[in-house]
Design an enzyme around this catalytic site. Structure first.
Site, PDB file in Angstrom:
ATOM      1  N   TYR A 121      26.152 -29.618 -14.701  1.00  0.00           N
ATOM      2  CA  TYR A 121      26.349 -29.178 -16.083  1.00  0.00           C
ATOM      3  C   TYR A 121      27.477 -28.155 -16.099  1.00  0.00           C
ATOM      4  CZ  TYR A 121      25.416 -26.732 -20.521  1.00  0.00           C
ATOM      5  OH  TYR A 121      25.526 -26.147 -21.766  1.00  0.00           O
ATOM      6  N   ASP A 126      32.669 -24.890 -10.259  1.00  0.00           N
ATOM      7  CA  ASP A 126      32.027 -24.218 -11.386  1.00  0.00           C
ATOM      8  C   ASP A 126      30.925 -23.337 -10.819  1.00  0.00           C
ATOM      9  OD1 ASP A 126      30.691 -23.326 -13.583  1.00  0.00           O
ATOM     10  OD2 ASP A 126      30.411 -25.288 -14.518  1.00  0.00           O
ATOM     11  N   LYS A 131      27.580 -15.880 -16.553  1.00  0.00           N
ATOM     12  CA  LYS A 131      26.259 -15.338 -16.254  1.00  0.00           C
ATOM     13  C   LYS A 131      26.315 -13.948 -15.588  1.00  0.00           C
ATOM     14  CE  LYS A 131      24.045 -19.621 -17.083  1.00  0.00           C
ATOM     15  NZ  LYS A 131      24.506 -20.970 -16.772  1.00  0.00           N
TER      16      LYS A 131
HETATM   17  C1  LIG Z   1      25.416 -21.845 -17.792  1.00  0.00           C
HETATM   18  C2  LIG Z   1      26.483 -22.694 -17.225  1.00  0.00           C
HETATM   19  C3  LIG Z   1      27.660 -22.994 -17.942  1.00  0.00           C
HETATM   20  C4  LIG Z   1      27.845 -22.582 -19.376  1.00  0.00           C
HETATM   21  O1  LIG Z   1      27.862 -21.202 -19.554  1.00  0.00           O
HETATM   22  P1  LIG Z   1      27.543 -20.616 -21.010  1.00  0.00           P
HETATM   23  O2  LIG Z   1      27.737 -19.139 -20.831  1.00  0.00           O
HETATM   24  O3  LIG Z   1      26.153 -21.016 -21.333  1.00  0.00           O
HETATM   25  O4  LIG Z   1      28.530 -21.201 -21.941  1.00  0.00           O
HETATM   26  C5  LIG Z   1      28.659 -23.685 -17.292  1.00  0.00           C
HETATM   27  N1  LIG Z   1      28.529 -24.089 -16.020  1.00  0.00           N
HETATM   28  C6  LIG Z   1      27.414 -23.831 -15.315  1.00  0.00           C
HETATM   29  C7  LIG Z   1      27.342 -24.287 -13.887  1.00  0.00           C
HETATM   30  C8  LIG Z   1      26.361 -23.157 -15.894  1.00  0.00           C
HETATM   31  O5  LIG Z   1      25.242 -22.946 -15.188  1.00  0.00           O
END
Ligand SMILES: *Cc1c(COP(=O)(O)O)cnc(C)c1O
Length: 435
Positions: free
Chosen positions: A150, A245, A273
């Site tokens: 994701y 990511d 995060k």
């Molecule tokens: C949470 C997450 C996102 C999106 O971040 P948001 O701050 O919710 O927009 C993108 N990539 C990964 C791997 C994530 O866990």
């Protein structure tokens, strides 16, 4: 199955009914709606350390930790004081600030894999900017992503594999033009050959391969180091950028994230995060050369009104000041291992088909004995087990994120005693799941 509540959820239920009049589904982010577990979502009013309190005054040991950011737990004194001090001088100026420099410095000084970075306000924004950068640098349009990873709600990444022989993806959300989805190729994880075959054919069109090096949004689909090394090698060979990511894994498995954990140099890394210490912050980072393509130095446009605002920077900075302390990560990982081992032992003794997957301070309860490396290996029926587990844990004062596909997080604020207490409750709840 009928769920009996021994705890009250009256205030949360009332507030949720009200919220449905204001927000679609009553929420501002879909997974919060408790759709795949029982009852209304908890409305939380206060947190401290590893615990939070809902509007009905129930207390919980929290393993969701705001979906990852709160590696120091709720309402940490050092972060709170720094934020209050900053807020008292103003919240945003739309100019550079010293606080931005300080957070940039502490991050870059402690990470061998990046030279320059830019702050944004969410993980999604970081990913969106990183893929534009990759396209800008390579002059190529397409992306390869993996089923089970994701990357936020970015148009061209809300895509799953097309059926049959279709190479290009189909969107997983209404509102994404097919032409966008077709810019993305979706491959299975843990299959290097699939990547190589794809690159053989399309490398002249592919700007980047993007993945969560620690896939933690669809269960915890830990990959082999050799697989990640193979991706690096293929990217280099075919002149494609590798994007890690690390919105979850960054500052979670260690200060250098998964890049440091596995010793692999990606071309671009995204963060979110933890980087904001509970405030809205994201970032993307790379070598000085790649980052020089970003405006105003280069031709790839990217901007943000509230980017690097001092309040968000101060929360991130206060967090980093603690994360850089010696042995922060080894202690946190050790605590998590013991906690997981405790529960695993109970499940093994009782012959329950459970494996708790863990890396760093992340854990995920899989209702199987098999090693799971791809999302299609997760049996959707096992989510019924999770639903019972989740409910039984709420009754016992333990909060997990409301979906069996989500991972749990241990924070520095979870003491050994808290974790022993929680493990005991989780074992009790497991006995009910497998009753
Ligand atoms: C949470 C997450 C996102 C999106 O971040 P948001 O701050 O919710 O927009 C993108 N990539 C990964 C791997 C994530 O866990």
């Amino acid at each position: 199955m009928n769920f009996t509540n021994t705890i009250k959820r009256e205030q949360s239920a009332k507030l949720f009914e009200e919220a449905k009049g204001y927000f679609p589904g009553g929420v501002n982010s879909p997974v919060r709606a408790f759709k795949s577990v029982s009852g209304p979502p908890l409305f939380i009013k206060e947190g401290k350390g590893c615990r939070f309190i809902d509007e009905d005054n129930n207390h919980y040991i929290d393993f969701c930790c705001s979906w990852g950011p709160l590696i120091l737990g709720h309402n940490h004194e050092h972060i709170r004081n720094r934020v209050i001090d900053t807020v008292s001088k103003g919240t945003s100026f739309g100019t550079p600030t010293k606080m931005g420099n300080q957070l940039g410095k502490i991050i870059l000084d402690n990470n061998r894999f990046i030279e320059k970075m830019r702050f944004v306000s969410s993980g999604t924004e970081a990913v969106m900017s990183a893929i534009r950068l990759a396209r800008g640098v390579t002059g190529k349009p397409k992306l390869i992503k993996f089923d089970g990873c994701y990357h936020g709600h970015v148009d061209s990444l809300m895509v799953k594999a097309g059926s049959g022989l279709a190479t290009f993806g189909i969107s997983t959300s209404a509102g994404i033009p097919e032409s966008f989805a077709q810019e993305t190729i979706v491959l299975p994880l843990a299959d290097l050959e699939a990547v190589e075959n794809c690159l053989k054919q399309y490398s002249d069109q592919v700007a980047a391969i993007i993945l969560e090096p620690v896939p933690a949004n669809n269960g915890l689909l830990l990959q082999d180091k050799s697989y990640l090394e193979g991706l690096r090698q293929l990217c280099t060979q075919y002149n494609v950028l590798l994007i890690f990511d690390e919105v979850i894994s960054g500052f979670r498995v260690n200060l250098e994230g998964a890049a440091g954990y596995y010793g692999i140099q990606p071309d671009i890394i995204t963060y979110g995060k933890i980087i904001g210490g509970g405030m809205p912050v994201g970032a993307f980072a790379a070598s000085a050369e790649i980052m020089s393509h970003i405006a105003p130095e280069g031709a790839v446009y990217q901007a943000g009104t509230l980017s690097a605002n001092p309040v968000a920077m101060s929360a991130g900075l206060a967090t980093m000041e603690i994360l850089v302390r010696n042995s922060f990560y080894t202690q946190l990982e050790k605590k998590t291992k013991d906690f997981v081992q405790n529960i695993q032992q109970h499940c093994d003794d009782k012959n329950y088909a459970v494996s708790i997957v863990t890396i760093g301070s992340i854990f995920w309860v899989a209702f199987t004995k098999e090693r799971i490396m791809r999302s299609d290996q997760i049996d959707p029926k096992s989510m019924e087990h999770f639903k019972v587990l989740h409910h039984e844990l709420l009754q016992r004062g333990v909060y997990l994120g409301p979906s069996g596909y989500e991972v749990g997080f241990v924070s520095d604020a979870h003491s050994v005693e808290d974790l022993e207490q929680a493990a005991e409750k989780i074992c009790d709840a497991m006995d009910i799941v497998f009753r």
